[in-house]
Scaffold this motif. Structure first.
Motif, short mmCIF file in Angstrom:
data_model
loop_
_atom_site.label_atom_id
_atom_site.label_comp_id
_atom_site.label_asym_id
_atom_site.label_seq_id
_atom_site.Cartn_x
_atom_site.Cartn_y
_atom_site.Cartn_z
N VAL A 8 0.84 -1.20 0.00
CA VAL A 8 0.00 0.00 0.00
C VAL A 8 0.87 1.25 0.00
O VAL A 8 1.74 1.40 0.87
N MET A 44 -5.21 4.64 -1.02
CA MET A 44 -4.63 3.76 -2.05
C MET A 44 -5.01 4.23 -3.45
O MET A 44 -4.16 4.29 -4.35
N THR A 45 -6.29 4.55 -3.63
CA THR A 45 -6.72 4.99 -4.96
C THR A 45 -6.08 6.32 -5.33
O THR A 45 -5.69 6.54 -6.48
N ILE A 178 -4.59 -1.73 -8.71
CA ILE A 178 -4.76 -2.24 -7.35
C ILE A 178 -5.35 -3.64 -7.51
O ILE A 178 -6.41 -3.81 -8.11
N GLN A 208 -0.42 -2.02 -6.43
CA GLN A 208 -0.70 -2.16 -5.00
C GLN A 208 -1.49 -3.45 -4.81
O GLN A 208 -2.16 -3.93 -5.73
#
Length: 681
Positions: A8, A44-45, A178, A208
Motif C-alpha cells: 500500500v 490507495m486509490t 490495485i 498495489q
C-alpha cells in the motif's frame, strides 16, 4: 502464524487483528493469515492516480512493453519458490504451470504487442477522415491512457494468472493497478507481488495489493477508473450495482463462471480420431485444477444414440486419473482450494442430482495417494447424466465449481445448438467434428451465446491449446451469464484502459499533434533527398516532389513480357469493348515500379537499408500510353526498432505515403511503403 502483507502506498503493511486463517488445501493445516483491516482504501486509490498514473502515462508504449518483459524475466528466476507455494492450494505441477508460467506468458505476449503501437504515450486509432471540400478540415481518433486506476478483484482459482493477465494489459495501456485476489489463495499472489516489487522495475504506484477484504474500496472509485471482476455471477452483479460505479459511470469488466459446453458432432464415430480427442478433452477439463476453472466443461452434449458409449469412455478415462498429494509425481489431480469450496461443490451437485443421476464418482469418498482424504479438500470427479435436458433444466442453471460435468443427449443439430444456448451465455464452447458444414452451422447458431468457440478435429488437436485455455491475443469473456465483458484480446484489451478521443482540425494541426502525416498537410522540403538521411534526421511530413515520366506502349509491352502478366486489358486491343478501359492500360504494378524509379535515390549508398514492405495500395485511375506521371513522396510515420543483439545495425522503420499523379494532377495510385533506415548510433 505468518501474516500476509498488503502493498500500500509503496510500503508493505500487515492488516490489524488476527485476520482470516489460510489453510493448506492438501493437509488441512493453517499456515498463514490475511487481513486488510485498518487499510486506508481511499488513500490507495489517490496514490495510484497521483503517483502511479502520471509515471506510466508519460512512458511510451515501447517503454511500457519493455517494462513488462523485464518483469516477466525477473519472475522466471523465481519459479521454484512459486511452485512450492502453489502446491499448498492443491494444484499439481501441471496445474501450477498453467497459473504461474501461463501468467508470466501473458506479460511476454503483451510486451511483444508494443511493436503494434507507436513509440508514443498515445496511439492513433483507425483511419482519418476528410471533412471538407478543400481538404482544410479533418478528423481522426486517438487513444490516451485513462487518468485513474485499474482495480482488479480476482477469483481464487488462478492467483497468479488472474493477476498477471490483467495487469499486463493495463500497464501497457498506461494505467496503474490495485489487485485484490481472493483471500483463500492470496498467499501465492502475495509471493509474486513481492518479487515484482523487489525487482524495482515498476515505477512507484504502478501496483498495489490487498490481501483480505476489499472493505470500502469501491466507495472511492471515480470516472477515470476501471474495475474488473472475476468470480461468480451473483457477486459480480452485486459489485456491478455498486452506487459509486453507477454514479461515476465506471467501466466494469466482468468475467463470470459459466456453464461452458462441448458438443460431440453427429459425424464422430467410436474409434475415430475425433472420438478419442473428445474423450481426452472432457477428461482433461474435468480434472485440470480439479475442475476449478471458469472455462471448464460443465455440459456435454452427445447424439442420443451414442450416450452410453460416451459416458463409459469418459468414465474409463477418469478411472486412470490418480488423485492425491500434488507433490507426488504420479498424481494427476489434486484437491480443491479448500474445505469451503468442497462443501459448495457438494451442495451444487446435490441440486443437479434432483433430476439427474450420478454415473461415475462418489460424493462421500475418494481414493487418494500420499494424503488424508478427510483432512484435505479432496473430491472425486463426478460425471452426471441428464436424460431430459429440456425438462430438467438445473444442468443449465446450476454450476458446481469442481470436477463435475453433466452429459446430455440431443436428437439433431438444431437441438444441440438450442441446448448450448440454454446456459444463458458462456465463456467458451467446443464442438468436436470433422464436418466443416456442421461446424459452421453450430458457430452461426450458437456464436451469439459464447465468447469463444473451439472447433476440434484431428488436424488441429495436436497443437490446439484446448477448450479451457484463454489466449492473450484473443478475447476472454462471454455474453449473458458469463458477464458480458472482455479481457485480453491483444490490442482490443488495451483499448479498455484508454479513452478514445475524436480530434478535429486542419491536416497541418492533426499531423503535428499525432506525429503522423495527414493527407492535405503541407509538406516539408529541403535540398537533401530523404533517402540520404538517417532515421533520426527524418521528419514526419518531409516531402519529395519527383520528376516526371511518360508511359509508352513499349513500357506496357515490355512489362508484360518481363512479368508474364498478359492479362487482356494490358495486351489485347480487340477485347476491350464493354470493359472499363478505352485502350490497353498500364499494369498497376508497373506504375508502382515506375513510381519507385522516380522517388528512389540511386546516386550512392545511403542510410536506407532495404524495402521492408507495402501496407496499402490502391489503383484509382487507369494509366494509358501517353500519360505522364509524377510522385509526391512523404514521410508518414517513423517506427522505432530495438536491437535484438549488440551486433545488430541500429535502425527504424519509416512509412512513406506514395501518391502517384498524372498530367492532370489527379491521383492514379496511392500506397504506403515501408523502408528500413539506419540510425546514426
Amino acid at each position: 502464524m505468518n501474516k500476509l502483507g498488503n502493498y500500500v502506498g509503496g510500503n508493505w503493511i500487515t492488516g490489524d487483528g488476527d485476520g482470516q486463517l489460510l489453510y493448506n488445501a492438501v493437509t488441512g493445516e493453517p499456515f498463514a493469515a490475511a487481513s486488510s483491516k485498518g487499510l486506508d482504501f481511499k488513500a490507495m486509490t489517490e496514490y495510484a492516480r497521483k503517483v502511479g498514473n502520471p509515471a506510466l502515462r508519460k512512458m511510451s508504449f515501447h517503454e511500457r512493453g519493455r517494462m513488462l518483459r523485464a518483469v516477466a524475466l525477473h519472475l522466471q528466476q523465481h519459479l521454484p519458490e512459486f511452485y512450492d507455494i502453489s502446491f499448498r492450494s492443491g494444484a499439481t505441477k501441471a496445474d501450477s504451470w498453467i497459473d504461474i508460467e501461463g501468467g508470466i506468458g501473458n506479460l511476454f505476449s503483451y510486451a511483444s504487442l508494443r511493436r503494434r503501437f507507436p513509440n508514443e504515450s498515445f496511439a492513433v486509432d483507425g483511419e482519418s477522415h476528410n471533412l471538407s471540400k478543400e481538404n482544410s478540415f479533418m478528423g481522426t481518433h486517438i487513444l490516451v491512457p485513462k487518468e485513474g486506476v485499474a482495480i482488479h478483484i480476482n477469483a481464487f482459482n488462478f492467483p497468479v494468472w488472474g493477476m498477471l493477465e490483467k495487469v499486463a494489459v493495463n500497464w501497457l495501456a498506461g494505467m496503474p493497478a490495485i489487485v485484490k485476489p481472493a483471500t483463500v489463495t492470496s498467499y501465492l499472489t502475495e509471493a509474486v507481488v513481492r518479487e515484482i516489487i523487489n525487482s524495482g522495475i515498476l515505477p512507484d504506484g504502478a501496483l498495489q495489493l490487498i490481501c483480505g477484504s476489499a472493505g470500502d474500496l469501491l466507495d472511492h472509485v471515480q470516472s477515470q477508473d476501471v474495475v474488473t471482476f472475476t468470480g461468480s455471477a451473483s457477486t459480480g452483479l452485486m459489485l456491478r450495482s455498486h452506487p459509486a460505479i453507477l454514479r461515476e459511470s465506471v467501466p466494469f469488466n466482468m468475467e463470470a463462471d459459466s456453464l461452458n459446453c462441448i458438443v460431440l458432432g453427429k459425424d464422430v464415430m467410436p474409434g475415430s480420431p475425433e472420438w478419442d480427442i473428445f474423450i481426452k478433452e472432457v477428461r482433461k477439463e474435468m480434472t485440470v485444477k480439479a475442475g476449478q476453472k471458469c472455462t471448464a466443461i460443465r455440459r456435454i452434449f452427445v447424439p442420443e444414440n451414442k450416450m452410453e458409449d460416451v459416458w463409459k469412455g469418459i468414465a474409463t478415462a477418469l478411472q486412470q486419473t490418480t488423485i492425491g498429494n500434488p507433490l507426488n509425481k504420479n498424481v494427476r489431480m489434486g484437491s480443491l482450494a479448500g474445505q469451503t469450496q468442497k462443501q459448495e461443490v457438494i451442495e451444487q451437485v446435490t441440486k443437479l442430482l434432483a433430476g439427474s443421476q450420478l454415473v461415475y464418482g462418489s460424493l462421500d469418498s475418494v481414493e487418494v495417494v500420499d494424503a488424508d482424504a478427510t483432512k484435505g479438500a479432496f473430491i472425486s470427479p463426478l460425471l452426471i447424466i441428464n436424460e431430459n435436458p429440456f425438462e430438467n433444466t438445473a444442468s443449465h442453471d446450476v454450476e458446481a465449481f469442481g470436477p463435475v460435468s453433466t452429459i446430455m443427449p440431443y436428437k439433431n443439430d438444431d437441438e444441440a445448438i438450442e441446448l448450448s444456448r440454454m446456459g444463458k451465455g458462456s465463456l467458451v464452447s467446443s464442438i468436436v467434428t470433422a464436418d466443416s458444414a456442421l461446424a459452421r452451422k453450430y458457430i452461426m447458431g450458437a456464436g451469439a451465446w459464447h465468447g469463444r468457440i473451439l472447433v476440434l478435429d484431428k488436424n488441429c488437436a495436436k497443437e490446439s491449446t484446448g477448450h479451457g485455455s484463454p489466449l492473450p491475443l484473443l478475447v476472454h469473456g462471454g455474453p449473458g451469464r458469463a458477464g458480458g465483458g472482455e479481457e485480453m484480446g491483444g490490442i482490443r484489451g488495451v483499448k479498455h484502459y484508454m479513452q478514445r478521443v475524436a480530434i478535429q482540425g486542419s491536416p497541418d494541426m492533426i499531423t503535428s499533434i499525432t506525429n503522423q502525416y495527414q493527407a492535405g498537410a503541407a509538406g516539408l522540403h529541403d535540398d537533401v533527398h530523404p533517402f540520404r538521411k538517417y532515421f533520426e534526421d527524418l521528419k514526419v511530413g518531409e516531402q519529395l516532389i519527383t520528376g516526371r515520366r511518360t508511359i509508352t506502349e513499349g513500357d506496357i509491352a515490355n512489362f508484360a513480357n518481363l512479368s508474364w502478366d498478359h492479362f487482356y486489358a494490358h495486351t489485347d486491343h480487340t477485347s476491350l469493348e464493354g470493359t472499363l478501359f478505352e485502350k490497353p492500360v498500364a499494369h498497376g504494378y508497373f506504375i508502382l515500379s515506375a513510381a519507385a524509379g522516380l522517388f528512389v535515390d540511386s546516386s550512392a549508398r545511403g542510410p536506407v537499408l532495404l524495402n521492408y514492405g507495402l501496407d496499402e495500395l490502391r489503383f484509382v485511375k487507369p494509366v494509358y500510353a501517353g500519360a505522364t506521371i509524377m510522385v509526391r513522396f512523404t514521410c508518414k510515420e517513423k517506427i522505432e526498432q530495438e536491437k535484438k543483439l549488440d551486433t545488430d545495425i541500429p535502425k527504424g522503420i519509416v512509412k512513406w505515403l506514395v501518391e502517384v499523379m498524372d498530367q492532370t494532377g489527379e491521383q492514379v495510385a496511392i500506397a504506403t511503403i515501408l523502408t528500413m533506415v539506419q540510425k546514426k548510433n
